[in-house]
Design an enzyme around this catalytic site. Sequence first.
Site, short mmCIF file in Angstrom:
data_model
loop_
_atom_site.label_atom_id
_atom_site.label_comp_id
_atom_site.label_asym_id
_atom_site.label_seq_id
_atom_site.Cartn_x
_atom_site.Cartn_y
_atom_site.Cartn_z
CG ASP A 24 10.70 14.95 11.98
OD1 ASP A 24 10.49 13.96 11.19
OD2 ASP A 24 11.85 15.31 12.50
CD GLU A 45 4.82 1.54 5.89
OE1 GLU A 45 4.46 1.45 4.84
OE2 GLU A 45 6.22 1.25 6.08
CG PHE A 46 1.19 -3.69 4.25
CD1 PHE A 46 2.22 -4.50 4.76
CD2 PHE A 46 0.02 -3.39 5.08
CE1 PHE A 46 1.93 -5.18 5.83
CE2 PHE A 46 -0.25 -4.40 6.19
CZ PHE A 46 0.76 -5.19 6.64
CG LEU A 47 2.33 3.54 2.65
CD1 LEU A 47 2.54 4.84 3.44
CD2 LEU A 47 0.93 3.30 2.13
CB CYS A 101 11.53 -1.32 3.44
SG CYS A 101 10.89 0.36 3.64
CE LYS A 160 14.19 0.22 8.78
NZ LYS A 160 13.24 -0.09 9.43
CE LYS A 220 9.68 1.33 -5.39
NZ LYS A 220 8.72 0.78 -4.69
NE ARG A 255 16.31 5.85 3.43
CZ ARG A 255 15.20 6.16 4.25
NH1 ARG A 255 15.37 6.17 5.52
NH2 ARG A 255 14.10 6.14 3.48
C1 UGA Z 1 8.31 -2.55 0.82
C2 UGA Z 1 7.11 -3.05 0.66
O1 UGA Z 1 6.84 -3.49 -0.79
C3 UGA Z 1 6.11 -2.31 1.10
O2 UGA Z 1 4.78 -2.99 1.29
C4 UGA Z 1 6.28 -2.06 2.58
O3 UGA Z 1 5.64 -1.01 3.18
C5 UGA Z 1 7.86 -1.17 2.51
O4 UGA Z 1 8.87 -1.81 2.05
C6 UGA Z 1 8.24 -0.88 4.18
O5 UGA Z 1 8.22 -1.97 4.71
O6 UGA Z 1 8.27 0.33 4.36
P1 UGA Z 1 9.67 -0.59 -0.73
O7 UGA Z 1 10.94 -0.92 -0.10
O8 UGA Z 1 9.27 0.70 -0.83
O9 UGA Z 1 8.51 -1.23 -0.05
O10 UGA Z 1 9.69 -1.08 -2.33
P2 UGA Z 1 9.52 -2.40 -3.02
O11 UGA Z 1 8.65 -2.09 -4.41
O12 UGA Z 1 9.05 -3.35 -2.29
O13 UGA Z 1 10.97 -2.77 -3.83
C7 UGA Z 1 11.97 -2.89 -2.71
C8 UGA Z 1 13.18 -3.52 -3.82
O14 UGA Z 1 12.92 -4.78 -4.47
C9 UGA Z 1 13.55 -2.50 -4.74
O15 UGA Z 1 14.92 -2.43 -4.66
C10 UGA Z 1 13.06 -3.21 -6.03
O16 UGA Z 1 13.81 -2.85 -7.24
C11 UGA Z 1 13.41 -4.82 -5.77
N1 UGA Z 1 12.57 -5.63 -6.57
C12 UGA Z 1 11.21 -5.65 -6.40
C13 UGA Z 1 13.10 -6.50 -7.20
O17 UGA Z 1 14.34 -6.45 -7.53
N2 UGA Z 1 12.37 -7.42 -8.03
C14 UGA Z 1 11.11 -7.34 -7.85
O18 UGA Z 1 10.36 -8.10 -8.53
C15 UGA Z 1 10.32 -6.40 -7.21
#
Ligand code: UGA
Length: 435
Positions: free
Chosen positions: A36, A156-158, A265, A268, A325, A332
């Site tokens: 980095d 990635e799907f993390l 994620c 954006k 979450k 962010r």
């Molecule tokens: C998301 C995707 O789920 C990952 O698969 C992906 O790799 C990642 O973006 C990325 O592109 O880097 P992430 O942003 O870490 O992951 O979190 P999520 O669990 O997807 O939640 C995103 C937002 O949706 C949170 O604010 C959560 O509270 C909200 N959410 C989620 C809801 O409001 N309702 C739901 O039923 C599920």
Amino acid sequence: MKIYKNYNITVIGAGHVGLVTAACFSELGNKVICVDNDKNKISKLNKLIMPFYEPDLEKLVLKNFKKRLFFSNSLDYGIRNSQIIFIAVGTPPKEDGSSDLSAIEIISREIALKLNSYKLIVEKSTVPVQTGQKIKETILRYKKNNVEFDIASNPEFLREGSAVYDFFNPDRIVVGTDSKKAKEILKNLYAPLKSKIIITDINTAEIIKHASNSFLAAKISFINAVARICDLAGANVKDVAYALGLDKRIGKYFLDAGIGYGGFCFPKDLEAFLYISKKLGYEFGLLSEVKKINETQKLYFVEKIKEKLWILKDKKIAILGLSFKPNTDDLRFAPSIDIINYLLKEGASISAYDPKSNEAAKKIFKDNIYFAKNIYDAVKNSDCICFLTEWEEFKKIDFKKIKKLLKTPIIADGRNMFNRKELEFLGFEYIGIGT
Ligand code: UGA
């Protein structure tokens, strides 16, 4: 016991994606250099200080540090000493919604100039479709010798908060490449995870990432729109979501109505997909609506609180949960930021508590809000409690104790975490979303 092939890997970028990827590949037995250009971050990592909170990450870093996992500021060192290079640098949004790919372009040029042996360059960052093509063109343009290289896209799907778990338990691994050699290397690298590997061309792999995040965001906005109709009609969105989710064609995940999605994620990536679709010649109106529903959802929640408290000026509101979450300290694009700003604008005073992100939030709100030491400190003398993140800690709250501390027993549940009837039985007034 099956012996898997190990590789010398460099991961460029020590952010959420890069650091997790580096630590997990080292755990699988590979030798990994995580590079980095942020000197402070690397110096802290070399002292085993984590730059952010992510469950289980610290444990993996501690275990593999200086055995198979190394941190460096030198891109040159990383490039020269690895066969596989993962690019996991940030692609922040620009004013117009497109992604800023300048870091990726600089790295591509650097790789071209330092090409000392065959390299497989893998894009891990979330990038617009056709970026892989651009990386290839850039390396071909700047390279000074005949050394071979390949490009692959491996999105990635993390999820933050469960990224380490997700790495070791993927639903699928997507590899986009036109090279047989690259395909074999990535198949070997991921073999220990025993997951289904989908092989496509590079553009298709990039679109899979765009489509996955956009579809998940669309599911959330869909259920949030249904929640608003439930409010109008006197129905219960939790029951609607449960019944919908039992249909295998729909699936039960990402149907939790609330204050909308945040994080670095979805907002954006959606913007970037809208932008690139338009640039390619297609107006993705459905996604514009997904975005609109998400943006208005936060204000909708504040309006519900206003409806109950009438005037917000001089009211004290306790905010429980700030991160976008649970299980992360990431703020962010967190819905909490807009919600708190709306409430402050209306003249309310805020006392906030988050199990992990109080410190990060202090940088945003300075002394405009009070940061509480714990839940009970936050709710003392408040007119209303707002739950904005569904942390486990909040699910164990002693509501009888809370009720005694509150000025007026009103709960605004932005994540539909609690049962209206149970709280009403305890004497609370309850505000949910579609429930
Ligand atoms: C998301 C995707 O789920 C990952 O698969 C992906 O790799 C990642 O973006 C990325 O592109 O880097 P992430 O942003 O870490 O992951 O979190 P999520 O669990 O997807 O939640 C995103 C937002 O949706 C949170 O604010 C959560 O509270 C909200 N959410 C989620 C809801 O409001 N309702 C739901 O039923 C599920």
